[in-house]
Design a protein around this motif. Structure first.
Motif, PDB file in Angstrom:
ATOM      1  N   ASP A  74      32.256  18.045 -17.250  1.00  0.00           N
ATOM      2  CA  ASP A  74      33.272  17.551 -16.327  1.00  0.00           C
ATOM      3  C   ASP A  74      33.055  16.062 -16.041  1.00  0.00           C
ATOM      4  O   ASP A  74      34.028  15.287 -15.964  1.00  0.00           O
ATOM      5  CB  ASP A  74      33.220  18.348 -15.022  1.00  0.00           C
ATOM      6  N   LEU A  75      31.807  15.651 -15.920  1.00  0.00           N
ATOM      7  CA  LEU A  75      31.518  14.234 -15.699  1.00  0.00           C
ATOM      8  C   LEU A  75      31.885  13.419 -16.929  1.00  0.00           C
ATOM      9  O   LEU A  75      32.374  12.284 -16.810  1.00  0.00           O
ATOM     10  CB  LEU A  75      30.034  14.045 -15.360  1.00  0.00           C
ATOM     11  N   ARG A  76      31.681  13.973 -18.111  1.00  0.00           N
ATOM     12  CA  ARG A  76      32.023  13.265 -19.342  1.00  0.00           C
ATOM     13  C   ARG A  76      33.525  12.971 -19.413  1.00  0.00           C
ATOM     14  O   ARG A  76      33.941  11.828 -19.638  1.00  0.00           O
ATOM     15  CB  ARG A  76      31.573  14.089 -20.554  1.00  0.00           C
ATOM     16  N   ILE A  77      34.355  14.006 -19.232  1.00  0.00           N
ATOM     17  CA  ILE A  77      35.795  13.804 -19.363  1.00  0.00           C
ATOM     18  C   ILE A  77      36.334  12.982 -18.193  1.00  0.00           C
ATOM     19  O   ILE A  77      37.241  12.161 -18.362  1.00  0.00           O
ATOM     20  CB  ILE A  77      36.531  15.167 -19.476  1.00  0.00           C
ATOM     21  N   THR A  78      35.753  13.161 -17.003  1.00  0.00           N
ATOM     22  CA  THR A  78      36.179  12.372 -15.846  1.00  0.00           C
ATOM     23  C   THR A  78      35.874  10.893 -16.052  1.00  0.00           C
ATOM     24  O   THR A  78      36.684  10.022 -15.693  1.00  0.00           O
ATOM     25  CB  THR A  78      35.476  12.875 -14.568  1.00  0.00           C
TER      26      THR A  78
END
Length: 376
Positions: free
Chosen positions: A332-336
């Motif tokens: 989630d942190l990657r795509i965010t």
């Protein structure tokens, strides 16, 4: 086309809901065949990316895309579904939809086999996703050259392309999230990645803060130089690429980087704490019992039978659940991070950034495979 996709999804859901109904005998096998055939067709549509102008990938709803993340039933017959899927594609798409598909491509995306290994399916999905990323890279390069040549940047078209590429990343992480529910360990240590890629993984993927280093590299800056640039309030020439970051953009990127690094540390700390629990009393005691049993059996690997393994699996289940949650947070942190960076950039700058990201990912993947092939 929309009606066709809606019918496809309804057929999917109906067949999948009937798979667990073993009392239906022959009907049960039909539902399994229907589910697997529909899944193969969906994988084919996703792998193709665009059938032609009549069916852009954006028309395939997210709930249909999720189908390719559902596991095949243990009774899945690969050869039977191959034949049915090819026939279905021919009659449904070529005759009725008047689009032309290279049917041999469908073999590439068939997943699952009689062994029932979950990661085989995701590996096929990953290969298709990489092929799509390569196509998106070509589209991004063409768009950037056209904008540079014309000098009149079509903001709407560029923004649409950026959104499409970001959705492609989302598709990957959504599929990964679904598959992690079945086999989180292979998602954290993916066998479809090369040794080179594996060496630089952070919790099953790329480290989010690396995106900022990529941005600085393409803008001609070093991370440590950004503060100095901010202090001087420098702007670069108005080129529209990543060498044209404004003072406001540098400030926003710097703030986003600081937040991302903090979140990275928080997730890393959670992973460290979970890893330490491997030495908690339950597993230590179980390892002692298993080793003691082996000694009594002259080092024959008999670990206490089904009851012992049930205790081991039960103890590890909670840890795997923790790994799944941490992996989801990391993804989630990657795509965010990707989304937030592209929101700070102009559409054309975002295109240049996504080009750099795709080039780095694809080439490192290729180099890693070549290095592995050379050493094997």
């Amino acid at each position: 086309m929309t009606k066709f996709l809606s019918l496809l999804s309804l057929t999917f859901l109906f067949c999948y809901s009937k798979i667990d109904d073993h009392e239906n005998g022959i009907n049960f096998n039909i539902f399994v065949l229907g589910f697997c055939t529909m899944k193969n067709l969906t994988l084919f549509l996703l792998q193709r990316g665009t059938l032609n102008q009549k069916c852009p990938i954006d028309l395939i709803p997210p709930y249909i895309r999720y189908i390719c993340t559902w596991p095949f039933p243990p009774c899945y017959n690969k050869n039977l579904c191959l034949g049915v899927c090819s026939t279905y594609i021919y009659h449904s798409t070529i005759i009725h939809m008047h689009v032309y598909l290279p049917l041999h491509v469908s073999v590439v995306v068939m997943t699952g086999d009689n062994s029932g290994r979950e990661n085989d399916g995701f590996q096929a999905f990953f290969k298709c996703w990489i092929a799509e990323q390569n196509q998106h890279l070509d589209d991004l390069v063409v768009a950037s050259k056209a904008a540079d040549y014309n000098g009149d940047h079509d903001q709407v078209l560029l923004s649409s392309l950026v959104e499409r590429v970001l959705k492609h990343y989302e598709q990957y992480y959504n599929a990964k999230f679904q598959w992690a529910k079945q086999e989180v360990l292979s998602m954290l240590s993916p066998p479809w990645r090369s040794s080179l890629e594996d060496a630089f993984l952070w919790i099953g993927g790329w480290r989010p803060s690396m995106a900022f280093h990529l941005l600085y590299s393409k803008s001609g800056l070093h991370p440590e130089d950004c503060s100095a640039e901010l202090m001087r309030g420098l702007r670069f020439s108005n080129t529209g690429d990543l060498g044209d970051l404004s003072q406001w953009q540098l400030t926003m990127v710097d703030e986003l980087q600081r937040r991302t690094i903090q979140e990275e540390k928080h997730i890393s700390e959670k992973m460290a704490k979970l890893q330490e629990t491997l030495a908690d009393n339950p597993l230590v005691e179980l390892s002692h019992l298993a080793t003691d049993k082996m000694r009594k059996n002259n080092n024959v690997h008999e670990e206490g039978g089904d009851d012992h393994m049930e205790r081991v699996e039960s103890t590890l289940a909670s840890k795997e659940e923790g790994l799944e949650k941490i992996l989801h947070k990391a993804d989630d942190l990657r795509i965010t991070t990707l989304k937030n960076i592209t929101q700070i950039l102009s559409p054309l700058q975002a295109v240049h950034f996504l080009i750099a990201a795709a080039e780095l990912n694809l080439r490192v993947h290729d180099w890693g495979i070549k290095k592995d092939d050379a050493t094997n």
